[in-house]
Design a protein around this motif. Structure first.
Motif, short mmCIF file in Angstrom:
data_model
loop_
_atom_site.label_atom_id
_atom_site.label_comp_id
_atom_site.label_asym_id
_atom_site.label_seq_id
_atom_site.Cartn_x
_atom_site.Cartn_y
_atom_site.Cartn_z
N GLY A 290 47.15 40.16 15.52
CA GLY A 290 48.28 39.42 16.09
C GLY A 290 49.14 40.27 17.00
O GLY A 290 50.16 39.83 17.48
N GLN A 291 48.72 41.50 17.26
CA GLN A 291 49.46 42.41 18.12
C GLN A 291 48.66 42.64 19.41
O GLN A 291 47.80 43.50 19.47
N GLY A 292 48.93 41.82 20.37
CA GLY A 292 48.19 41.95 21.62
C GLY A 292 49.06 41.61 22.80
O GLY A 292 50.25 41.34 22.65
N PRO A 293 48.49 41.59 23.99
CA PRO A 293 49.27 41.26 25.19
C PRO A 293 49.44 39.75 25.31
O PRO A 293 48.85 38.98 24.55
N ASP A 294 50.23 39.36 26.29
CA ASP A 294 50.34 37.94 26.60
C ASP A 294 49.17 37.49 27.47
O ASP A 294 48.58 36.43 27.26
N VAL A 295 48.85 38.33 28.47
CA VAL A 295 47.81 38.01 29.44
C VAL A 295 46.85 39.19 29.50
O VAL A 295 47.28 40.35 29.37
N LEU A 296 45.57 38.91 29.72
CA LEU A 296 44.59 40.01 29.72
C LEU A 296 43.39 39.68 30.59
O LEU A 296 43.08 38.51 30.82
N ASN A 297 42.75 40.73 31.07
CA ASN A 297 41.48 40.59 31.76
C ASN A 297 40.35 40.66 30.74
O ASN A 297 40.40 41.47 29.80
N ILE A 298 39.32 39.84 30.95
CA ILE A 298 38.11 39.95 30.13
C ILE A 298 36.90 39.94 31.05
O ILE A 298 36.90 39.30 32.10
N GLY A 299 35.84 40.67 30.66
CA GLY A 299 34.58 40.55 31.37
C GLY A 299 34.08 39.12 31.22
O GLY A 299 34.15 38.56 30.13
N ASN A 300 33.61 38.53 32.32
CA ASN A 300 33.28 37.10 32.23
C ASN A 300 32.13 36.83 31.26
O ASN A 300 32.04 35.73 30.71
N THR A 301 31.29 37.81 30.99
CA THR A 301 30.19 37.58 30.06
C THR A 301 30.69 37.48 28.61
O THR A 301 29.95 37.03 27.75
N TRP A 302 31.91 37.91 28.36
CA TRP A 302 32.47 37.83 27.01
C TRP A 302 33.12 36.47 26.73
O TRP A 302 33.59 36.23 25.61
N SER A 303 33.23 35.64 27.72
CA SER A 303 34.07 34.44 27.61
C SER A 303 33.72 33.59 26.39
O SER A 303 34.60 33.18 25.63
N ALA A 304 32.44 33.29 26.22
CA ALA A 304 32.06 32.40 25.11
C ALA A 304 32.31 33.07 23.76
O ALA A 304 32.74 32.41 22.80
N SER A 305 32.04 34.38 23.67
CA SER A 305 32.27 35.08 22.41
C SER A 305 33.75 35.09 22.04
O SER A 305 34.13 34.84 20.90
N LEU A 306 34.61 35.38 23.03
CA LEU A 306 36.04 35.39 22.75
C LEU A 306 36.58 33.98 22.55
O LEU A 306 37.50 33.76 21.76
N GLN A 307 36.00 33.03 23.24
CA GLN A 307 36.38 31.64 23.03
C GLN A 307 36.15 31.23 21.58
O GLN A 307 36.95 30.51 20.98
#
Length: 438
Positions: free
Chosen positions: A94-111
């Motif tokens: 629960g300790q993270g940024p408000d906005v962040l960059n992600i590698g687009n290949t991670w999208s489904a995993s993080l989703q």
């Protein structure tokens, strides 16, 4: 820039991925708030030649955003080697940024963690609409049938970079269009004492990006239509073997590249030690290492036969960086405004010029600044012959398991051990056993 980007997708920790839950972000409430309306925290991925370069690029734009909105953005540029684990830790702590960059290949995993703000129609309307973005970039923002987990920020594609002088000295008049031509050219180049083709054999994400394309060119996928791993499919085995054979059998990739994982192949190319490089949007990286744009040419990545296109003529993954919001941010309204700012036409032109990437926003991509011959190859590839990596929840595990298998096969080739269909299948069988049950 691409260098660090490449390392990014390889930094995957299986246990953390599996453990990630939907409780991350800037607060522990899980619902987003307006508790801190005048501040935002932003984790940017390392896109430039160094973190210092990124700060030089981004800070003036963040200052501009503050002047427009009164919201101060606290920037942290996170190295690719740390980024995914930092994100996954944030989803659980629960300790993270408000906005962040992600590698687009991670999208489904993080989703699948449930921690990111879904970009439904209402949220897209707040930033100008979904139609502003190129379809291929939107295809790498999450699982099909679900609202995107992020918004495209930078788009990239692979191309073949070739040293004009080395080609001329070897009597080669044009870049290879097929893999057979590449191998034939490689032998001519070796005869002149130069290294033909660079690779990052120990970089898991680079391995994945290439074997994905080799599989596509054989009409194969690493996952079945219902999302189950299919790593031992004979066509997939053939694809992985063909890529490793560029070192094991064809000898166009030098054995020493089996240990490369920190973009040494880019440096070799920039220094004129190597004739060819398969890389994403490399111009800024090569320039930062002192290589003149006149010294190299850019061509589409080879195919088995014919010309690049769809289906078996795919010659690149859809590469890129997405912008995501933790849905329990302390400043939901500010975070949305920041995404709108970063994907505005003006900022898209400024940032993508700085990083020699392609804007995923249609109107910005049409700017003449992105009409150079180098960008033309990348834009054409993205529009006509690039495919998204599997948008499945276990994508990040796939990158680690199969990327490691390819790394080990390169190590075998470099050590002179035989790389056969059986050894490749055994390595992929082991990789598939490491995947979570579908």
């Amino acid at each position: 820039m691409r260098s660090i980007r490449a390392a990014a997708t390889g930094a995957v920790t299986l246990s953390l991925v599996l453990a990630a839950t939907a409780c991350g972000g800037g607060s522990s409430s899980g619902g987003g708030s307006g508790d801190s309306p005048k501040t935002l925290t932003y984790w940017a991925s390392n896109q430039g030649a160094s973190i210092a370069v990124d700060k030089q690029v981004l800070q003036p734009e963040l200052d501009k955003f503050q002047k427009q909105t009164g919201i101060k953005v606290k920037l942290e540029v996170v190295p690719w080697s740390d980024l995914l684990n930092r994100i996954l830790t944030a989803t659980t702590s629960g300790q993270g940024p408000d906005v962040l960059n992600i590698g687009n290949t991670w999208s489904a995993s993080l989703q699948a963690t449930g921690a990111l703000l879904p970009w439904d129609a209402e949220n897209f309307d707040k930033i100008g609409g979904r139609d502003r973005f190129v379809d291929s970039a939107l295809g790498s923002t999450g699982a099909q049938g679900k609202d995107p987990a992020a918004v495209p920020l930078y788009s990239m594609a692979y191309a073949l970079y070739y040293n004009k002088k080395i080609f001329a000295d070897a009597g080669i008049s044009k870049p290879p269009a097929t893999w057979d031509e590449l191998v034939a050219d490689g032998k001519k180049i070796k005869a002149k004492g130069k290294s033909p083709l660079g690779a990052e054999g120990s970089n898991l994400s680079e391995n994945i990006h290439h074997v994905f394309v080799f599989a596509k060119q054989r009409g194969a996928d690493f996952f079945t239509a219902d999302g189950k791993p299919d790593f031992t499919n004979p066509k997939v085995v053939d694809a992985v073997k063909a890529y490793v054979d560029l070192m094991a059998k064809d000898k166009v990739i030098p054995a020493g590249d089996a240990e490369y994982a920190q973009n040494q192949s880019v440096s070799d190319f920039a220094k004129g030690k190597q004739a060819m490089l398969l890389w994403q949007s490399a111009a800024a990286n090569l320039k930062s290492q002192g290589m003149s744009e006149d010294a190299y040419g850019i061509a589409p990545v080879p195919v088995i036969s014919g010309t690049p296109g769809t289906g078996t003529q795919v010659n690149s993954m859809v590469a890129g960086i997405n912008l995501a919001v933790f849905k329990n941010t302390h400043n939901l309204d500010g975070a949305t405004k920041f995404v709108k700012f970063m994907t505005s036409d003006d900022e898209q032109k400024i940032l993508n010029k700085a990083y020699s990437s392609i804007p995923p926003v249609k109107s910005a991509q049409a700017d003449p600044a992105f009409g150079s011959s180098a960008n033309a190859v990348l834009k054409t590839t993205l529009a006509t012959s690039a495919a998204a990596l599997p948008q499945v929840p276990s994508e990040s595990q796939f990158e680690t398991a199969v990327g490691t298998a390819v790394k080990d096969l390169f190590a075998d080739a470099a050590a002179g051990r035989s790389v056969t269909t059986d050894t490749v299948k055994a390595a992929l069988t082991k990789a598939q056993q490491q995947m979570p049950a579908a």
